[in-house]
Each structure stands twice: as C-alpha cells, then as structure tokens.
Design an enzyme around this catalytic site. Structure first.
Site, PDB file in Angstrom:
ATOM      1  N   SER A 246      43.123   7.770  81.897  1.00 22.28           N
ATOM      2  CA  SER A 246      43.423   8.953  81.074  1.00 22.28           C
ATOM      3  C   SER A 246      44.234  10.027  81.806  1.00 22.28           C
ATOM      4  CB  SER A 246      42.133   9.551  80.517  1.00 22.28           C
ATOM      5  OG  SER A 246      41.532   8.629  79.658  1.00 22.28           O
ATOM      6  N   THR A 296      33.354  10.526  78.563  1.00 25.67           N
ATOM      7  CA  THR A 296      33.087   9.092  78.666  1.00 25.67           C
ATOM      8  C   THR A 296      31.668   8.867  79.176  1.00 25.67           C
ATOM      9  OG1 THR A 296      33.978   6.998  79.457  1.00 25.67           O
ATOM     10  CG2 THR A 296      34.153   8.839  80.979  1.00 25.67           C
ATOM     11  N   LYS A 300      28.672  10.781  76.311  1.00 19.29           N
ATOM     12  CA  LYS A 300      29.211  10.866  74.939  1.00 19.29           C
ATOM     13  C   LYS A 300      28.188  11.369  73.920  1.00 19.29           C
ATOM     14  CE  LYS A 300      32.999   7.562  75.052  1.00 19.29           C
ATOM     15  NZ  LYS A 300      33.580   6.331  74.529  1.00 19.29           N
ATOM     16  N   ASN A 321      33.837  11.814  71.930  1.00 16.30           N
ATOM     17  CA  ASN A 321      34.663  11.466  73.097  1.00 16.30           C
ATOM     18  C   ASN A 321      35.751  12.518  73.345  1.00 16.30           C
ATOM     19  OD1 ASN A 321      36.607  10.869  71.117  1.00 16.30           O
ATOM     20  ND2 ASN A 321      37.469   9.222  72.357  1.00 16.30           N
ATOM     21  N   ALA A 361      26.468  -4.005  71.746  1.00 17.52           N
ATOM     22  CA  ALA A 361      25.927  -3.012  70.806  1.00 17.52           C
ATOM     23  C   ALA A 361      25.734  -1.666  71.494  1.00 17.52           C
ATOM     24  CB  ALA A 361      24.590  -3.524  70.258  1.00 17.52           C
ATOM     25  N   GLY A 362      26.701  -1.318  72.352  1.00 13.69           N
ATOM     26  CA  GLY A 362      26.594  -0.038  73.079  1.00 13.69           C
ATOM     27  C   GLY A 362      27.380   1.058  72.400  1.00 13.69           C
ATOM     28  N   ALA A 364      30.674   1.995  72.527  1.00 15.09           N
ATOM     29  CA  ALA A 364      31.945   1.653  71.875  1.00 15.09           C
ATOM     30  C   ALA A 364      31.689   0.891  70.580  1.00 15.09           C
ATOM     31  CB  ALA A 364      32.816   0.826  72.820  1.00 15.09           C
ATOM     32  N   GLY A 473      42.735  -4.160  75.155  1.00 19.24           N
ATOM     33  CA  GLY A 473      42.115  -2.831  75.085  1.00 19.24           C
ATOM     34  C   GLY A 473      43.081  -1.671  75.248  1.00 19.24           C
TER      35      GLY A 473
END
Ligand code: NAP
Length: 508
Positions: A246, A296, A300, A321, A361-362, A364, A473
């Site tokens: 970023s 991040t 979050k 975010n 299943a986190g 994101a 990604g």
C-alpha cells in the site's frame, strides 16, 4: 522542500568495498556515513587512508561504534580512542562529520565543528532520553545531537519525537530516530518536522539499523525532502505491515497528483493507545496531520469503536479497512467488498445464480461473501474449522462445508467459480502451498486467488495447469486501494500508476 539531509549508511567488511559503495551512495545521499565498526581491525588503517584520499562530492560521516551502542563489534575504550586519534592526526576532518558516543565527549572537545553526539537506547523505557538531551545541551560541544531509541510498539516512539519540539525551542540541531518497524514513521517524517538528518540504507537488504529504509524509497516513494508540517499524513495501520504494498501504491498516486500528502506504514500493536496518544486531537501527545488510514490485520474490527461514522457496507460486513479523518471526526468504510467484486464482474460478467466456492472464513471472506450475496450468487464457504465459522455462515445465510488440508478427494465440479481467501500460498512460511490442486478444479470456469504476494501463487499455477482462467490478488488490491484514494482525496485514482507501483514492488 525542507532543509533536512539524507545520510546513506555504508557498512562494508573490506576497505576496498567502501570506495565502491561510496560511488553508489552518491546518487541519493547528502551525507555518506562510513561505519568503520563494520571493518575488521587490520582493515582500519587502509580504509581510513582510502577514504581520506578519495574525493567524493558528498561529505562523509565517520562512525566507529561499539556493540553496546548498536555498533557492529565489541570495541574497548582504548581501541575507540586510538581510532579517533588516528583520524584526527590526519588533520583532514574539517569537512567530515564525526559521530561520537557520549562517553568519548572529552576526547572530542573542540576537535571538529561537524560533530554529532550520539546516544542509543535499546530499552523501550526511554527514561534516559531527556537526560542525554539535557547533558548535551549543558555541554554544547556537539553541533548535532543524535538520539536513537528502540521501539516495541508505535507509542514508544513518542518520547523520541517530542525531542524535536524541545530542540526547536533551544535552537539545537537534532536527529531523532525511533528504531524498529514501529518507529519507521520517524525516519520518514523527521525531516518535515525539523530533524537535521535521516539515515537510509544504500539499498533494500543493506539496512544498517532496524527499521531503516533504502535511500531510493525515502526519496522516490516517500518524497521525504518535499514533506513539511502541512503534509497530509495517511498510512496503513496493522501488525505486521512491513510487507505491505500500500505505501508504494498510494504514494505513487499522491505523487502523480502532486499532492502534499504521504502514506506511511504504521506498525501498531495496541490500537487504542495509538489512537488516543497519537491520533485523536483531543488526547494526542504529538501534533501530526493525520487524514486517513488503511486498516489491516488485526485491527479491521477493533477500529470500529473509534469511529464517529460507519458506512452501510462496512457496518454490514462488520469490518473497516478505510478511515478518513475530517474536521477531527473519524469516518469508516470498507473498500474490500467493492474492490473484490469489480475485477470479478469485469472478467466473468453477471454473477446472478452463479455457484461460488469460497475457501476460508476469515476477515477477507466476510467482504467477499457480502459482495457476492449482493450480486445474488449462490455461495458455499469451505472452512477448516466449522465450529468457528458457523456464526459467519449464519450471519450471511450461506452454506458451510469442511475444508480439510490436502484432501484431494474433494472436487469442485459443482462450482463455476472458486475463490481462495485463505493465506495459503502467501509469501513466507506458506509460499508454495495451495488449498487445491489442478485435478480438483478442472471443471470450474474461474479461479480467483486473493493472495497477491507472490504475484503468481501456487493456486494460480494449478489453475493454469487445469486450463482454468484466473484472477490474481493484485486486481483486488489495486481496486480497493483506488477506492480508498477517492475517499481520502475526492479525486479519481490514477489506476496506471497505482498498478505499476504495486507490480514493481511485488515482482522485484
Ligand atoms: P484471516 O482473517 O486470518 O482469515 C484467514 C482464513 O483462512 C481463516 O478462515 C483461516 O482459518 C483460514 N486459514 C488459514 N490458514 C489456513 C490453512 N492452512 N488451511 C485452511 N484454511 C486456513 O485473514 P484475511 O484477512 O481473511 O486474509 C486472508 C488472505 O487474503 C491473506 O493472504 C490476505 O493477504 C489476502 N487478502 C487480499 C486482499 C487483496 O486486496 N487482494 C485483501 C484482503 C485479504 P482459521 O480461522 O481456522 O484460522
């Protein structure tokens, strides 16, 4: 432009290497630090002669630091005194900065005008910083005071930063450095707020102190010499953030738009302390012009309680975010969901009634599920821990199935799209791993891997083997970043520059 200098630090083992490195450092350096403590004893005299005979367009800073002050080797008081006597005997120190530790101050009195008295504190308590500053001001023989202190969390750097204000009011030149990842911001912002100099590595990978940044990145990415106290400060808050792309993406966008803004990696362990002691104007102990953050892992969700406003998407997902700070108020958004769906719709088209398998299943996954449900796709989540993932499945009303490690009996023939939201394949310990292999995905129409580092993951390679089209990604990374830029600046984000900056970072 500010008046600060960039000092490129060179640590070489052999005398001959010094000269070659000096030539490379000249491109970015205002001052070149030669760390003589990196040399072995028998190289010292040759190196000194080489250096003093070598004409460089940039002034040198000579350092001979013992291990307890962060130097490269053990040095007795006698060895240190001998080295400096040798240098002074050459009588060529008029244009050379010398960096001496406080215990050698008697030796240095009146010998040179370009002296830096340095103090390194490797504890994180920092009760001696003010003492060192005061003692040096009382015995004002050093032109510049350098104080470097270790940080474990970002708020440990406050004590170091506050010395800038003190030095300003005393007309004392100072180099304040908070060492470590959590102190990196002081290396980027120091010059803007009046620090005499900031230290930089010759190249990435050649750092001579923890948290140091390459001179190229300091100048070309962070534009440290162009920053001032009006510069708008943005950054990514998380832990860890050292691998984040970023800063490269957002600084490229600020640069092309000619904005007086900078984007900094902020390694934050204790989020509440950071917001209270450094960001919220009413309680902050430092005056920094914060305007927004990317948020991040692991903050979050935790950031939500600090917001004055949260937008509907972020509220529904339960994660933020992006934070914008305007007139002292904190506004929270989630750009992961639209950033994820945009490249998918561009590639696949209409997603209504499409069967989508989501692995993981986190955090994101939440944004991914939210975005897919809005498009009326049929979503099934595959998680390794069903118990832990039940709440998420219930909240978003999606089917939940078990994902077992290396279970090649599981095939995805019933699905049109497979999306990986686990960190499998990510740079580091998980690099080279994949949640599924080619055989399991032969019949899907598209594979989308959220992992962006490395640029081509093992899952993408498996999809290529199975002749299945892919989205990597980076597409989401850039799309969510572009939305953040728009939220912060209200300008259209420069896609080309942001993509190129991300790609350069990921493929170098
Ligand atoms: P997270 O909140 O930690 O979630 C990770 C999920 O993956 C959890 O469900 C976790 O299961 C599961 N998982 C972890 N290791 C696994 C393994 N070995 N086998 C099976 N499942 C495993 O992380 P996140 O924020 O969702 O991020 C996940 C990945 O997406 C990261 O690589 C991140 O860089 C990437 N990401 C990319 C973008 C982008 O813009 N491209 C945006 C966000 C995230 P447990 O709960 O059982 O641990």
């Amino acid at each position: 432009m500010n008046n600060g200098k960039i000092c490129v630090s060179i640590c070489a083992k052999m005398a001959d290497e010094f000269v070659g490195n000096i030539k490379r450092a000249e491109k970015y350096a205002d001052v070149i630090e030669l760390r003589f403590d990196c040399l072995s004893d028998d190289e010292l005299t040759t190196a000194l002669t080489n250096v003093l005979n070598n004409s460089s367009e940039k002034p040198f800073l000579i350092t001979f630091r013992p291990a307890e002050e962060g130097g490269n080797r053990n040095l007795s008081m006698r060895e240190r005194a001998k080295f400096w006597e040798l240098l002074f005997a050459k009588n060529q120190t008029q244009n050379i900065y010398v960096d001496f530790e406080f215990d050698l101050k008697e030796l240095f009195n009146f010998r040179t005008t370009k002296s830096i008295a340095s103090f390194h504190d490797f504890s994180t308590v920092h009760d001696k910083l003010n003492w060192f500053y005061e003692v040096n001001s009382l015995v004002p023989k050093a032109q510049i005071i350098k104080i470097a202190a270790q940080t474990d969390d970002i708020t440990d750097s406050i004590a170091v930063w506050k010395l800038i204000e003190k030095a300003k009011s005393n007309n004392q030149q100072i180099i304040p450095i908070a060492m470590g990842e959590a102190g990196k911001w002081t290396r980027i912002l120091g010059l803007a707020y009046g620090a005499f100099m900031t230290y930089a590595a010759l190249e990435s990978g050649n750092e001579t102190a923890p948290g140091q940044i390459s001179a190229k990145d300091l100048i070309e990415t962070y534009r440290v010499k162009e920053l001032n106290e009006e510069t708008e400060i943005y950054g990514i808050i998380g832990n860890p953030v050292s691998q984040s792309v970023s800063p490269f993406m957002h600084n490229a966008a600020f640069k092309v738009n000619n904005l007086n803004a900078v984007f900094i990696p902020f390694e934050v362990k204790n989020l509440d302390d950071f917001i209270r002691r450094m960001v919220r104007k009413e309680t902050a102990e430092v005056a920094l012009n914060f305007r927004g953050f990317s948020v991040t892992i692991p903050h979050k969700q935790a950031i939500i309680k600090h917001l004055d406003f949260i937008d509907e998407t972020a509220q529904s997902i339960g994660a933020v975010n992006t934070v914008k700070i305007k007139d002292g108020k904190f506004y929270g958004y989630n750009t992961d969901a639209p950033g994820f769906i945009e490249p998918l719709k561009n590639t696949y088209g209409d997603l209504k009634n499409t069967n989508v398998a989501i692995l993981g299943a986190g955090g994101a996954a939440r944004a991914v599920i939210y975005a897919l449900k809005k498009e009326e796709a049929n979503v099934t989540v595959f998680a390794r821990n069903l118990e832990k993932s039940t709440d998420l499945a219930n909240k978003f009303k999606v089917e939940l199935k078990s994902l077992k490690s290396k279970d090649q009996n599981l095939n995805f023939n019933d699905f049109d799209i497979l999306i990986n939201t686990t960190p499998l394949g990510m740079k580091g310990k998980l690099e080279g791993e994949t949640p599924v292999v080619a055989l399991q995905i032969e019949n899907v129409k598209l594979v989308y891997d959220l992992v962006y580092n490395p640029f081509e993951t093992q899952l993408i390679k498996e999809a290529n083997k199975a002749n299945v089209p892919t989205i990597g990604g980076m597409a989401m990374l850039v799309a969510q970043g572009m939305r953040q830029f728009k939220i912060w600046t209200e300008l259209d984000a420069p896609m080309k520059e942001m993509s190129q900056a991300a790609l350069r970072k990921l493929t170098k």
